[in-house]
Design a protein around this motif. Sequence first.
Motif, short mmCIF file in Angstrom:
data_model
loop_
_atom_site.label_atom_id
_atom_site.label_comp_id
_atom_site.label_asym_id
_atom_site.label_seq_id
_atom_site.Cartn_x
_atom_site.Cartn_y
_atom_site.Cartn_z
N THR A 36 0.81 -1.22 0.00
CA THR A 36 0.00 0.00 0.00
C THR A 36 0.85 1.27 0.00
O THR A 36 0.30 2.37 -0.12
N THR A 38 2.45 2.83 2.45
CA THR A 38 1.87 3.64 3.51
C THR A 38 2.89 3.88 4.61
O THR A 38 3.66 2.98 4.96
N ASN A 401 -4.90 -2.25 8.72
CA ASN A 401 -5.94 -1.65 7.87
C ASN A 401 -6.42 -0.33 8.43
O ASN A 401 -6.68 0.63 7.69
N GLY A 402 -6.56 -0.28 9.77
CA GLY A 402 -6.97 0.97 10.42
C GLY A 402 -5.93 2.06 10.24
O GLY A 402 -6.26 3.22 10.00
N TYR A 405 -6.06 3.31 6.63
CA TYR A 405 -7.21 4.20 6.44
C TYR A 405 -6.91 5.60 6.98
O TYR A 405 -7.17 6.61 6.32
N ARG A 406 -6.31 5.65 8.18
CA ARG A 406 -6.00 6.95 8.78
C ARG A 406 -4.94 7.70 7.96
O ARG A 406 -4.98 8.91 7.84
N ASP A 408 -4.51 7.42 4.71
CA ASP A 408 -5.20 7.92 3.51
C ASP A 408 -5.98 9.19 3.83
O ASP A 408 -6.00 10.15 3.04
N GLN A 409 -6.64 9.20 5.00
CA GLN A 409 -7.39 10.39 5.39
C GLN A 409 -6.46 11.58 5.59
O GLN A 409 -6.78 12.71 5.21
#
Length: 593
Positions: A36, A38, A401-402, A405-406, A408-409
Amino acid sequence: MQKLKNIFNKFLSFKFAPLIIFLIMALLMVSRQLWTHTLFFGADSLFHFNRFYDTAMQLKTGKFSYFQTNFGFMQTGRILSALYGPIIAYLGGAILLLCGSWFKFQIVLNLIVLVIAGLTMYLLNMKNHVTRGYAILIAIIYMYSSQIVQWVTSQQFTAFGAALLPLLMISGTNAIRKHDVSVLGLALSMSLLIQTHLMSSMIGMLGLIPLFLVGLVTATDKWKLVRHTLYAAIITIFLTINVWYNLLFISSTNKLLSVYPVPHLRTYGFNFNLYSIINIFKPTEAILFLFVIGFVIYRWKQISLTTKTLTVTGLGFMLVSWSHFPWGIIQRIMPSLTYTLQFPKRFLVLPFIMILLALGMIMTYEQANNHQFFHREQWWRLLLVAVIIVGSLGLDFYSMNGRIYRYDQTANSHNISNYHDSSIYYYFRKHHRNVKLDIDSSHLGYLVHDVIKASPDYVPVKHSIKGFKQYNAFNPYLLDYHQYIGKNAVSHFKHKVWRNGGLSVIWHSKKAKWTQVPLVKYADTKVTLNGTKLKKVHTTNLGAVIVKAKAGKNRVTIQYQRDFMTRLMMVICMLSWLSILGYFIFSKIVTKL
Protein backbone atom coordinates in the motif's frame (compact mmCIF):
# COMPACT_ATOMS: atom_id res chain seq x y z
CA MET A 1 7.74 -36.09 0.57
CA GLN A 2 10.79 -37.61 2.25
CA LYS A 3 13.05 -35.79 -0.22
CA LEU A 4 11.47 -32.44 0.64
CA LYS A 5 11.85 -33.25 4.33
CA ASN A 6 15.55 -34.01 3.81
CA ILE A 7 16.08 -30.76 1.91
CA PHE A 8 14.36 -28.79 4.66
CA ASN A 9 16.40 -30.52 7.38
CA LYS A 10 19.59 -29.80 5.44
CA PHE A 11 18.61 -26.13 5.13
CA LEU A 12 17.76 -26.03 8.84
CA SER A 13 21.24 -27.26 9.70
CA PHE A 14 22.75 -24.30 7.79
CA LYS A 15 24.31 -21.81 10.23
CA PHE A 16 22.42 -18.78 8.95
CA ALA A 17 19.10 -20.57 8.36
CA PRO A 18 17.37 -18.93 11.36
CA LEU A 19 18.40 -15.46 10.16
CA ILE A 20 17.07 -16.16 6.65
CA ILE A 21 13.79 -17.51 8.06
CA PHE A 22 13.34 -14.53 10.37
CA LEU A 23 14.03 -12.10 7.52
CA ILE A 24 11.44 -13.83 5.32
CA MET A 25 8.85 -13.73 8.13
CA ALA A 26 9.67 -10.07 8.79
CA LEU A 27 9.17 -9.25 5.09
CA LEU A 28 5.82 -11.02 5.24
CA MET A 29 4.83 -8.82 8.18
CA VAL A 30 5.67 -5.58 6.35
CA SER A 31 4.31 -6.79 3.00
CA ARG A 32 0.95 -5.06 3.58
CA GLN A 33 2.70 -1.76 4.20
CA LEU A 34 4.96 -2.25 1.17
CA TRP A 35 1.98 -3.07 -1.05
CA THR A 36 0.00 0.00 0.00
CA HIS A 37 3.09 2.25 0.20
CA THR A 38 1.87 3.64 3.51
CA LEU A 39 3.67 5.38 6.35
CA PHE A 40 2.04 4.39 9.65
CA PHE A 41 1.40 7.21 12.10
CA GLY A 42 0.86 6.23 15.73
CA ALA A 43 0.54 8.38 18.84
CA ASP A 44 4.33 8.56 19.29
CA SER A 45 5.46 8.40 15.66
CA LEU A 46 6.35 12.06 15.25
CA PHE A 47 8.05 12.09 18.66
CA HIS A 48 10.50 9.39 17.52
CA PHE A 49 10.74 10.68 13.94
CA ASN A 50 11.96 14.01 15.29
CA ARG A 51 14.54 12.30 17.52
CA PHE A 52 15.95 10.36 14.58
CA TYR A 53 15.80 13.36 12.27
CA ASP A 54 17.77 15.45 14.75
CA THR A 55 20.60 12.93 15.07
CA ALA A 56 20.56 12.29 11.31
CA MET A 57 21.14 15.98 10.63
CA GLN A 58 23.87 16.10 13.28
CA LEU A 59 25.65 13.26 11.49
CA LYS A 60 25.07 14.83 8.07
CA THR A 61 26.22 18.36 8.95
CA GLY A 62 28.84 17.55 11.59
CA LYS A 63 27.14 20.05 13.91
CA PHE A 64 26.87 17.82 16.96
CA SER A 65 24.92 18.58 20.11
CA TYR A 66 24.43 15.68 22.50
CA PHE A 67 22.00 17.63 24.70
CA GLN A 68 20.15 20.18 22.54
CA THR A 69 17.87 19.07 19.70
CA ASN A 70 18.96 21.72 17.22
CA PHE A 71 17.27 20.17 14.18
CA GLY A 72 14.29 18.16 15.40
CA PHE A 73 11.17 19.34 17.26
CA MET A 74 11.03 22.49 15.16
CA GLN A 75 14.53 23.50 16.28
CA THR A 76 13.63 24.50 19.83
CA GLY A 77 16.83 23.30 21.53
CA ARG A 78 15.05 21.05 23.99
CA ILE A 79 16.87 18.21 25.76
CA LEU A 80 15.63 14.76 24.81
CA SER A 81 18.02 12.15 23.44
CA ALA A 82 20.36 12.57 26.40
CA LEU A 83 17.49 11.38 28.61
CA TYR A 84 15.82 8.90 26.26
CA GLY A 85 17.91 6.20 24.60
CA PRO A 86 20.88 8.22 23.29
CA ILE A 87 22.68 5.35 21.56
CA ILE A 88 19.60 4.13 19.69
CA ALA A 89 18.82 7.73 18.69
CA TYR A 90 22.14 8.08 16.86
CA LEU A 91 21.88 4.60 15.33
CA GLY A 92 18.39 5.49 14.10
CA GLY A 93 19.71 8.75 12.68
CA ALA A 94 22.45 6.89 10.78
CA ILE A 95 19.89 4.43 9.35
CA LEU A 96 17.65 7.33 8.31
CA LEU A 97 20.53 8.91 6.39
CA LEU A 98 21.35 5.62 4.67
CA CYS A 99 17.71 5.03 3.71
CA GLY A 100 17.25 8.52 2.32
CA SER A 101 13.47 8.74 2.80
CA TRP A 102 10.96 8.24 5.60
CA PHE A 103 9.11 5.41 3.88
CA LYS A 104 12.27 3.37 3.33
CA PHE A 105 13.39 4.20 6.87
CA GLN A 106 10.19 2.90 8.46
CA ILE A 107 10.32 -0.32 6.43
CA VAL A 108 13.99 -0.94 7.24
CA LEU A 109 13.54 -0.14 10.95
CA ASN A 110 10.50 -2.43 11.10
CA LEU A 111 12.57 -5.25 9.61
CA ILE A 112 15.43 -4.61 12.03
CA VAL A 113 13.17 -4.70 15.10
CA LEU A 114 11.39 -7.87 13.91
CA VAL A 115 14.60 -9.72 13.02
CA ILE A 116 16.38 -8.72 16.25
CA ALA A 117 13.37 -9.93 18.24
CA GLY A 118 13.50 -13.24 16.39
CA LEU A 119 17.25 -13.66 16.86
CA THR A 120 17.27 -12.81 20.58
CA MET A 121 14.32 -15.09 21.30
CA TYR A 122 15.98 -17.85 19.27
CA LEU A 123 19.22 -17.39 21.24
CA LEU A 124 17.34 -17.52 24.56
CA ASN A 125 15.72 -20.82 23.52
CA MET A 126 18.98 -22.32 22.30
CA LYS A 127 20.77 -21.34 25.53
CA ASN A 128 18.06 -23.29 27.36
CA HIS A 129 18.57 -26.37 25.17
CA VAL A 130 15.39 -26.05 23.12
CA THR A 131 15.82 -27.95 19.84
CA ARG A 132 16.61 -25.78 16.85
CA GLY A 133 13.33 -26.30 15.02
CA TYR A 134 11.24 -25.48 18.08
CA ALA A 135 13.49 -22.50 18.89
CA ILE A 136 12.80 -21.06 15.41
CA LEU A 137 9.04 -21.57 15.78
CA ILE A 138 8.97 -19.92 19.22
CA ALA A 139 11.03 -17.02 17.86
CA ILE A 140 8.58 -16.49 14.98
CA ILE A 141 5.63 -16.49 17.40
CA TYR A 142 7.45 -13.87 19.48
CA MET A 143 8.23 -11.79 16.37
CA TYR A 144 4.52 -11.73 15.55
CA SER A 145 3.45 -10.98 19.12
CA SER A 146 1.81 -7.68 19.97
CA GLN A 147 4.88 -6.74 22.04
CA ILE A 148 6.99 -6.48 18.87
CA VAL A 149 4.41 -5.66 16.20
CA GLN A 150 3.32 -2.56 18.15
CA TRP A 151 6.35 -0.79 16.64
CA VAL A 152 5.31 -1.77 13.11
CA THR A 153 1.70 -0.64 13.53
CA SER A 154 2.02 2.35 15.85
CA GLN A 155 5.70 3.11 16.65
CA GLN A 156 5.47 2.26 20.34
CA PHE A 157 9.09 2.34 21.45
CA THR A 158 8.65 -0.38 24.07
CA ALA A 159 8.99 -2.80 21.13
CA PHE A 160 12.70 -1.94 20.98
CA GLY A 161 13.04 -2.98 24.61
CA ALA A 162 10.96 -6.10 23.98
CA ALA A 163 13.28 -7.05 21.10
CA LEU A 164 16.30 -6.97 23.43
CA LEU A 165 14.75 -8.33 26.65
CA PRO A 166 15.29 -12.04 25.76
CA LEU A 167 19.05 -11.36 26.04
CA LEU A 168 18.55 -10.28 29.65
CA MET A 169 16.42 -13.32 30.42
CA ILE A 170 19.39 -15.59 29.54
CA SER A 171 20.97 -14.46 32.82
CA GLY A 172 17.73 -15.26 34.66
CA THR A 173 17.56 -18.83 33.37
CA ASN A 174 21.31 -19.30 33.96
CA ALA A 175 20.76 -18.33 37.59
CA ILE A 176 18.32 -21.24 37.95
CA ARG A 177 20.06 -23.86 35.80
CA LYS A 178 23.72 -23.06 36.52
CA HIS A 179 23.36 -21.12 39.77
CA ASP A 180 25.59 -18.51 38.19
CA VAL A 181 25.53 -15.67 35.66
CA SER A 182 27.93 -14.44 33.01
CA VAL A 183 29.23 -11.15 34.36
CA LEU A 184 29.72 -9.56 30.94
CA GLY A 185 26.59 -11.19 29.53
CA LEU A 186 24.38 -9.69 32.25
CA ALA A 187 26.18 -6.32 32.16
CA LEU A 188 26.00 -5.93 28.38
CA SER A 189 22.38 -7.04 28.03
CA MET A 190 21.25 -4.66 30.79
CA SER A 191 23.40 -1.83 29.39
CA LEU A 192 21.92 -2.26 25.91
CA LEU A 193 18.44 -2.02 27.38
CA ILE A 194 19.24 1.10 29.41
CA GLN A 195 20.84 2.77 26.38
CA THR A 196 17.74 1.88 24.35
CA HIS A 197 14.68 2.18 26.61
CA LEU A 198 14.99 2.84 30.33
CA MET A 199 11.52 1.59 31.26
CA SER A 200 12.15 -1.76 29.57
CA SER A 201 15.33 -2.17 31.62
CA MET A 202 13.35 -1.56 34.84
CA ILE A 203 10.70 -4.10 33.82
CA GLY A 204 13.45 -6.55 32.87
CA MET A 205 15.10 -6.12 36.26
CA LEU A 206 11.79 -6.85 38.01
CA GLY A 207 11.42 -9.95 35.85
CA LEU A 208 14.87 -11.19 36.85
CA ILE A 209 14.24 -10.96 40.60
CA PRO A 210 12.03 -14.11 40.94
CA LEU A 211 14.40 -16.11 38.74
CA PHE A 212 17.44 -15.02 40.74
CA LEU A 213 15.71 -15.78 44.03
CA VAL A 214 14.94 -19.32 42.91
CA GLY A 215 18.52 -19.73 41.73
CA LEU A 216 19.85 -18.36 45.00
CA VAL A 217 17.69 -20.64 47.15
CA THR A 218 18.71 -23.77 45.22
CA ALA A 219 22.41 -22.85 44.82
CA THR A 220 25.08 -24.54 46.92
CA ASP A 221 27.54 -21.67 46.39
CA LYS A 222 25.20 -18.74 46.94
CA TRP A 223 27.98 -16.19 47.27
CA LYS A 224 29.24 -16.89 43.74
CA LEU A 225 25.86 -15.96 42.22
CA VAL A 226 25.61 -12.83 44.38
CA ARG A 227 29.22 -11.85 43.69
CA HIS A 228 28.97 -12.20 39.92
CA THR A 229 25.67 -10.30 39.89
CA LEU A 230 27.26 -7.43 41.82
CA TYR A 231 30.21 -7.36 39.42
CA ALA A 232 27.75 -7.14 36.49
CA ALA A 233 25.88 -4.31 38.23
CA ILE A 234 29.09 -2.30 38.72
CA ILE A 235 30.10 -2.73 35.07
CA THR A 236 26.57 -1.71 34.00
CA ILE A 237 26.86 1.50 36.00
CA PHE A 238 30.00 2.46 34.08
CA LEU A 239 28.55 1.46 30.70
CA THR A 240 25.38 3.51 31.24
CA ILE A 241 26.74 6.41 33.24
CA ASN A 242 25.87 8.79 30.40
CA VAL A 243 22.16 7.98 30.84
CA TRP A 244 21.61 7.87 34.58
CA TYR A 245 24.00 10.69 35.54
CA ASN A 246 22.51 13.11 33.02
CA LEU A 247 19.01 12.09 34.05
CA LEU A 248 19.76 12.69 37.74
CA PHE A 249 21.68 15.92 37.13
CA ILE A 250 19.24 17.56 34.72
CA SER A 251 16.26 16.49 36.85
CA SER A 252 17.87 17.96 39.98
CA THR A 253 18.72 21.31 38.37
CA ASN A 254 15.41 21.72 36.50
CA LYS A 255 11.74 21.07 37.13
CA LEU A 256 11.09 18.86 34.11
CA LEU A 257 7.57 18.29 32.88
CA SER A 258 6.78 14.60 33.19
CA VAL A 259 5.30 12.48 30.43
CA TYR A 260 1.53 12.35 30.29
CA PRO A 261 0.22 11.10 33.69
CA VAL A 262 -2.65 8.73 33.07
CA PRO A 263 -5.80 9.36 35.16
CA HIS A 264 -6.26 5.67 36.05
CA LEU A 265 -3.58 3.00 35.72
CA ARG A 266 -6.12 0.19 35.46
CA THR A 267 -7.47 1.69 32.24
CA TYR A 268 -4.20 0.89 30.53
CA GLY A 269 -3.90 -2.79 31.39
CA PHE A 270 -4.97 -5.51 29.01
CA ASN A 271 -8.62 -6.52 29.08
CA PHE A 272 -10.95 -8.86 27.25
CA ASN A 273 -12.28 -6.27 24.85
CA LEU A 274 -11.90 -5.80 21.10
CA TYR A 275 -8.94 -3.42 21.36
CA SER A 276 -6.96 -5.76 23.61
CA ILE A 277 -7.78 -8.80 21.48
CA ILE A 278 -6.43 -7.10 18.35
CA ASN A 279 -3.57 -4.99 19.69
CA ILE A 280 -2.41 -6.28 23.09
CA PHE A 281 -3.19 -9.95 23.78
CA LYS A 282 -4.47 -11.94 20.81
CA PRO A 283 -6.66 -15.05 21.16
CA THR A 284 -3.96 -17.14 19.45
CA GLU A 285 -1.46 -16.04 22.09
CA ALA A 286 -3.95 -16.63 24.90
CA ILE A 287 -4.46 -20.21 23.66
CA LEU A 288 -0.73 -20.88 23.83
CA PHE A 289 -0.47 -19.36 27.30
CA LEU A 290 -3.38 -21.41 28.63
CA PHE A 291 -1.91 -24.56 27.12
CA VAL A 292 1.48 -24.01 28.79
CA ILE A 293 -0.07 -23.18 32.17
CA GLY A 294 -2.36 -26.20 31.99
CA PHE A 295 0.43 -28.52 30.87
CA VAL A 296 2.75 -27.37 33.66
CA ILE A 297 0.04 -28.06 36.23
CA TYR A 298 -0.64 -31.47 34.65
CA ARG A 299 3.03 -32.50 34.53
CA TRP A 300 4.22 -30.55 37.59
CA LYS A 301 6.33 -33.38 39.02
CA GLN A 302 8.02 -34.28 35.73
CA ILE A 303 9.04 -30.89 34.34
CA SER A 304 12.21 -28.98 35.27
CA LEU A 305 12.52 -26.30 37.92
CA THR A 306 13.36 -23.74 35.21
CA THR A 307 10.14 -24.47 33.31
CA LYS A 308 8.07 -24.25 36.50
CA THR A 309 9.69 -20.97 37.55
CA LEU A 310 9.26 -19.39 34.11
CA THR A 311 5.60 -20.39 33.93
CA VAL A 312 4.69 -19.27 37.44
CA THR A 313 6.61 -15.98 37.09
CA GLY A 314 5.09 -15.35 33.66
CA LEU A 315 1.61 -16.02 35.02
CA GLY A 316 2.28 -13.61 37.88
CA PHE A 317 3.29 -10.78 35.57
CA MET A 318 0.36 -11.57 33.30
CA LEU A 319 -1.97 -10.94 36.24
CA VAL A 320 -0.05 -7.76 37.10
CA SER A 321 -0.60 -6.43 33.56
CA TRP A 322 -4.33 -7.17 33.75
CA SER A 323 -6.64 -4.17 34.13
CA HIS A 324 -8.46 -5.87 37.05
CA PHE A 325 -5.29 -6.13 39.11
CA PRO A 326 -5.73 -3.76 42.13
CA TRP A 327 -4.04 -0.86 40.39
CA GLY A 328 -6.43 1.63 41.98
CA ILE A 329 -5.04 0.85 45.45
CA ILE A 330 -1.46 0.83 44.18
CA GLN A 331 -2.01 4.18 42.44
CA ARG A 332 -3.17 5.76 45.71
CA ILE A 333 -0.04 4.45 47.47
CA MET A 334 2.37 5.32 44.63
CA PRO A 335 0.82 8.11 42.53
CA SER A 336 4.11 8.63 40.67
CA LEU A 337 3.40 5.43 38.71
CA THR A 338 0.87 7.38 36.64
CA TYR A 339 3.73 9.21 34.87
CA THR A 340 6.56 6.68 35.24
CA LEU A 341 5.01 3.30 34.49
CA GLN A 342 1.88 4.80 32.85
CA PHE A 343 0.70 1.55 31.22
CA PRO A 344 0.52 -1.70 33.26
CA LYS A 345 0.20 -3.59 29.96
CA ARG A 346 3.96 -3.03 29.61
CA PHE A 347 4.52 -5.90 32.04
CA LEU A 348 2.98 -8.25 29.49
CA VAL A 349 6.34 -8.50 27.69
CA LEU A 350 7.65 -10.73 30.52
CA PRO A 351 4.94 -13.42 30.16
CA PHE A 352 5.47 -13.42 26.41
CA ILE A 353 9.15 -14.21 26.84
CA MET A 354 8.87 -16.57 29.81
CA ILE A 355 5.82 -18.60 28.82
CA LEU A 356 6.91 -18.94 25.20
CA LEU A 357 10.32 -20.14 26.38
CA ALA A 358 8.58 -22.58 28.71
CA LEU A 359 6.59 -23.84 25.71
CA GLY A 360 9.80 -24.51 23.79
CA MET A 361 11.33 -26.32 26.76
CA ILE A 362 8.19 -28.43 27.21
CA MET A 363 8.08 -29.45 23.54
CA THR A 364 11.78 -30.33 23.57
CA TYR A 365 11.49 -32.41 26.75
CA GLU A 366 8.37 -34.23 25.64
CA GLN A 367 9.80 -35.04 22.24
CA ALA A 368 13.11 -36.23 23.71
CA ASN A 369 11.24 -38.56 26.03
CA ASN A 370 9.08 -39.84 23.15
CA HIS A 371 5.82 -38.96 24.86
CA GLN A 372 2.79 -39.51 22.65
CA PHE A 373 1.57 -35.90 22.80
CA PHE A 374 4.73 -34.61 21.11
CA HIS A 375 5.63 -37.69 19.09
CA ARG A 376 7.51 -36.98 15.85
CA GLU A 377 4.77 -38.56 13.75
CA GLN A 378 2.12 -36.18 15.07
CA TRP A 379 2.22 -33.77 12.10
CA TRP A 380 -0.79 -31.89 13.38
CA ARG A 381 1.25 -30.09 16.06
CA LEU A 382 3.15 -28.22 13.33
CA LEU A 383 -0.15 -27.43 11.65
CA LEU A 384 -1.45 -26.06 14.95
CA VAL A 385 1.59 -23.79 15.34
CA ALA A 386 1.17 -22.65 11.71
CA VAL A 387 -2.48 -21.78 12.39
CA ILE A 388 -1.43 -19.76 15.46
CA ILE A 389 1.21 -17.85 13.47
CA VAL A 390 -1.17 -17.18 10.56
CA GLY A 391 -3.92 -16.15 13.01
CA SER A 392 -1.59 -13.64 14.68
CA LEU A 393 -0.52 -12.29 11.28
CA GLY A 394 -4.16 -11.93 10.25
CA LEU A 395 -4.99 -9.83 13.32
CA ASP A 396 -1.87 -7.73 12.74
CA PHE A 397 -2.99 -7.08 9.15
CA TYR A 398 -6.44 -6.16 10.45
CA SER A 399 -4.83 -3.62 12.79
CA MET A 400 -2.77 -2.27 9.88
CA ASN A 401 -5.94 -1.65 7.87
CA GLY A 402 -6.97 0.97 10.42
CA ARG A 403 -3.57 2.64 10.14
CA ILE A 404 -3.76 2.60 6.34
CA TYR A 405 -7.21 4.20 6.44
CA ARG A 406 -6.00 6.95 8.78
CA TYR A 407 -2.97 7.57 6.57
CA ASP A 408 -5.20 7.92 3.51
CA GLN A 409 -7.39 10.39 5.39
CA THR A 410 -4.32 12.37 6.41
CA ALA A 411 -2.75 12.28 2.96
CA ASN A 412 -5.91 13.50 1.24
CA SER A 413 -6.28 16.55 3.47
CA HIS A 414 -4.05 19.59 3.88
CA ASN A 415 -5.32 20.75 7.24
CA ILE A 416 -5.89 18.20 9.97
CA SER A 417 -6.10 19.81 13.38
CA ASN A 418 -7.35 18.03 16.46
CA TYR A 419 -6.96 21.23 18.40
CA HIS A 420 -9.19 20.27 21.31
CA ASP A 421 -7.61 16.85 21.92
CA SER A 422 -5.59 17.03 25.16
CA SER A 423 -3.04 14.39 24.16
CA ILE A 424 -2.72 14.20 20.35
CA TYR A 425 -3.20 16.79 17.69
CA TYR A 426 -1.44 17.28 14.38
CA TYR A 427 -0.94 20.48 12.46
CA PHE A 428 0.09 20.99 8.87
CA ARG A 429 2.33 23.92 8.16
CA LYS A 430 1.78 25.79 4.96
CA HIS A 431 4.07 23.95 2.57
CA HIS A 432 4.45 23.26 -1.12
CA ARG A 433 4.39 19.46 -0.69
CA ASN A 434 1.83 17.00 0.66
CA VAL A 435 2.41 14.00 2.93
CA LYS A 436 2.50 11.45 0.11
CA LEU A 437 5.39 13.33 -1.44
CA ASP A 438 7.06 13.98 1.91
CA ILE A 439 7.44 10.31 2.83
CA ASP A 440 9.41 9.62 -0.38
CA SER A 441 11.34 12.87 -0.44
CA SER A 442 15.11 12.92 0.04
CA HIS A 443 14.55 16.19 1.94
CA LEU A 444 13.95 14.56 5.32
CA GLY A 445 12.95 17.84 6.94
CA TYR A 446 9.80 18.18 4.83
CA LEU A 447 7.82 15.58 6.78
CA VAL A 448 8.77 16.69 10.31
CA HIS A 449 8.04 20.31 9.45
CA ASP A 450 4.78 19.62 7.64
CA VAL A 451 3.27 17.22 10.17
CA ILE A 452 3.62 18.46 13.72
CA LYS A 453 2.58 17.06 17.08
CA ALA A 454 2.78 18.87 20.38
CA SER A 455 5.31 17.01 22.58
CA PRO A 456 6.01 18.89 25.82
CA ASP A 457 7.74 15.96 27.61
CA TYR A 458 10.89 16.92 29.61
CA VAL A 459 10.50 20.64 28.94
CA PRO A 460 11.40 22.77 32.02
CA VAL A 461 8.53 24.33 33.97
CA LYS A 462 8.51 26.82 36.82
CA HIS A 463 6.51 24.71 39.25
CA SER A 464 6.43 20.96 39.73
CA ILE A 465 3.36 19.40 38.16
CA LYS A 466 2.29 16.05 39.58
CA GLY A 467 -0.73 13.95 38.77
CA PHE A 468 -3.40 14.07 36.11
CA LYS A 469 -5.47 16.92 37.58
CA GLN A 470 -2.55 19.37 37.77
CA TYR A 471 -1.29 18.28 34.38
CA ASN A 472 -4.71 18.64 32.78
CA ALA A 473 -5.22 22.07 34.35
CA PHE A 474 -1.79 23.19 33.13
CA ASN A 475 -2.63 21.91 29.61
CA PRO A 476 0.97 21.70 28.35
CA TYR A 477 -0.04 20.43 24.90
CA LEU A 478 -1.93 23.63 24.21
CA LEU A 479 0.92 25.72 25.65
CA ASP A 480 3.40 23.83 23.49
CA TYR A 481 1.40 24.73 20.43
CA HIS A 482 1.12 28.44 21.29
CA GLN A 483 4.69 28.94 22.59
CA TYR A 484 6.66 26.76 20.18
CA ILE A 485 4.66 25.41 17.23
CA GLY A 486 2.71 28.61 16.64
CA LYS A 487 5.76 30.81 17.10
CA ASN A 488 7.83 28.72 14.70
CA ALA A 489 5.07 28.95 12.11
CA VAL A 490 5.70 32.71 11.96
CA SER A 491 7.91 33.14 8.92
CA HIS A 492 10.14 35.91 10.29
CA PHE A 493 11.86 33.56 12.78
CA LYS A 494 14.94 32.05 11.09
CA HIS A 495 17.06 29.32 12.68
CA LYS A 496 20.80 28.80 12.43
CA VAL A 497 22.78 25.89 13.90
CA TRP A 498 26.41 26.45 14.84
CA ARG A 499 29.27 23.94 14.85
CA ASN A 500 29.87 24.48 18.56
CA GLY A 501 26.39 23.13 19.33
CA GLY A 502 24.71 26.49 19.62
CA LEU A 503 21.32 27.34 18.12
CA SER A 504 20.20 30.81 17.06
CA VAL A 505 16.86 32.37 16.20
CA ILE A 506 17.09 35.49 14.03
CA TRP A 507 14.28 37.93 13.28
CA HIS A 508 13.55 41.57 12.49
CA SER A 509 11.56 43.66 14.96
CA LYS A 510 9.85 46.89 13.92
CA LYS A 511 10.34 48.36 17.38
CA ALA A 512 11.93 47.59 20.74
CA LYS A 513 9.66 45.24 22.67
CA TRP A 514 9.55 42.10 24.81
CA THR A 515 9.46 39.09 22.50
CA GLN A 516 9.00 35.40 23.21
CA VAL A 517 11.16 33.25 20.95
CA PRO A 518 10.66 29.50 20.30
CA LEU A 519 13.76 28.32 22.20
CA VAL A 520 13.91 26.30 25.41
CA LYS A 521 15.94 27.48 28.40
CA TYR A 522 17.28 24.95 30.94
CA ALA A 523 19.23 25.79 34.09
CA ASP A 524 22.57 25.26 32.33
CA THR A 525 21.59 26.85 29.02
CA LYS A 526 23.60 29.96 28.14
CA VAL A 527 21.49 32.59 26.39
CA THR A 528 22.92 35.49 24.41
CA LEU A 529 21.00 38.37 22.87
CA ASN A 530 22.71 40.16 19.97
CA GLY A 531 26.09 38.87 21.14
CA THR A 532 25.62 39.76 24.83
CA LYS A 533 25.26 37.01 27.41
CA LEU A 534 22.12 37.50 29.49
CA LYS A 535 22.65 37.21 33.24
CA LYS A 536 18.96 36.92 33.96
CA VAL A 537 16.75 35.17 31.43
CA HIS A 538 12.98 35.49 31.46
CA THR A 539 11.02 32.39 30.46
CA THR A 540 7.42 31.36 30.02
CA ASN A 541 5.71 28.75 32.18
CA LEU A 542 6.88 26.14 29.64
CA GLY A 543 10.51 27.20 29.45
CA ALA A 544 10.40 29.40 26.33
CA VAL A 545 12.87 32.31 26.28
CA ILE A 546 11.57 35.91 26.53
CA VAL A 547 13.93 38.78 25.60
CA LYS A 548 13.81 42.55 25.17
CA ALA A 549 14.30 42.90 21.41
CA LYS A 550 15.66 46.07 19.86
CA ALA A 551 14.32 47.73 16.76
CA GLY A 552 15.85 46.04 13.72
CA LYS A 553 17.68 42.71 13.46
CA ASN A 554 17.83 40.51 16.58
CA ARG A 555 19.53 37.23 17.32
CA VAL A 556 19.07 34.98 20.34
CA THR A 557 21.51 32.09 20.74
CA ILE A 558 21.26 29.23 23.21
CA GLN A 559 23.92 26.67 24.09
CA TYR A 560 23.80 24.01 26.79
CA GLN A 561 26.85 24.31 29.03
CA ARG A 562 28.30 20.99 30.21
CA ASP A 563 30.16 21.20 33.51
CA PHE A 564 33.31 19.24 34.37
CA MET A 565 31.45 16.34 35.99
CA THR A 566 29.16 15.89 32.99
CA ARG A 567 32.13 15.78 30.62
CA LEU A 568 33.98 13.40 32.96
CA MET A 569 31.03 11.00 33.09
CA MET A 570 30.77 10.97 29.29
CA VAL A 571 34.49 10.16 29.01
CA ILE A 572 34.18 7.37 31.60
CA CYS A 573 31.26 5.87 29.65
CA MET A 574 33.16 5.91 26.34
CA LEU A 575 36.28 4.43 27.93
CA SER A 576 34.18 1.70 29.54
CA TRP A 577 32.73 0.62 26.19
CA LEU A 578 36.17 0.77 24.56
CA SER A 579 37.57 -1.37 27.38
CA ILE A 580 34.89 -4.01 26.83
CA LEU A 581 35.57 -3.97 23.09
CA GLY A 582 39.30 -4.24 23.71
CA TYR A 583 38.76 -7.15 26.07
CA PHE A 584 36.81 -9.10 23.44
CA ILE A 585 39.39 -8.38 20.73
CA PHE A 586 42.26 -9.36 23.04
CA SER A 587 40.52 -12.58 24.13
CA LYS A 588 39.95 -13.53 20.47
CA ILE A 589 43.65 -12.98 19.67
CA VAL A 590 44.77 -15.01 22.69
CA THR A 591 42.37 -17.82 21.75
CA LYS A 592 43.81 -18.01 18.22
CA LEU A 593 47.36 -18.08 19.59
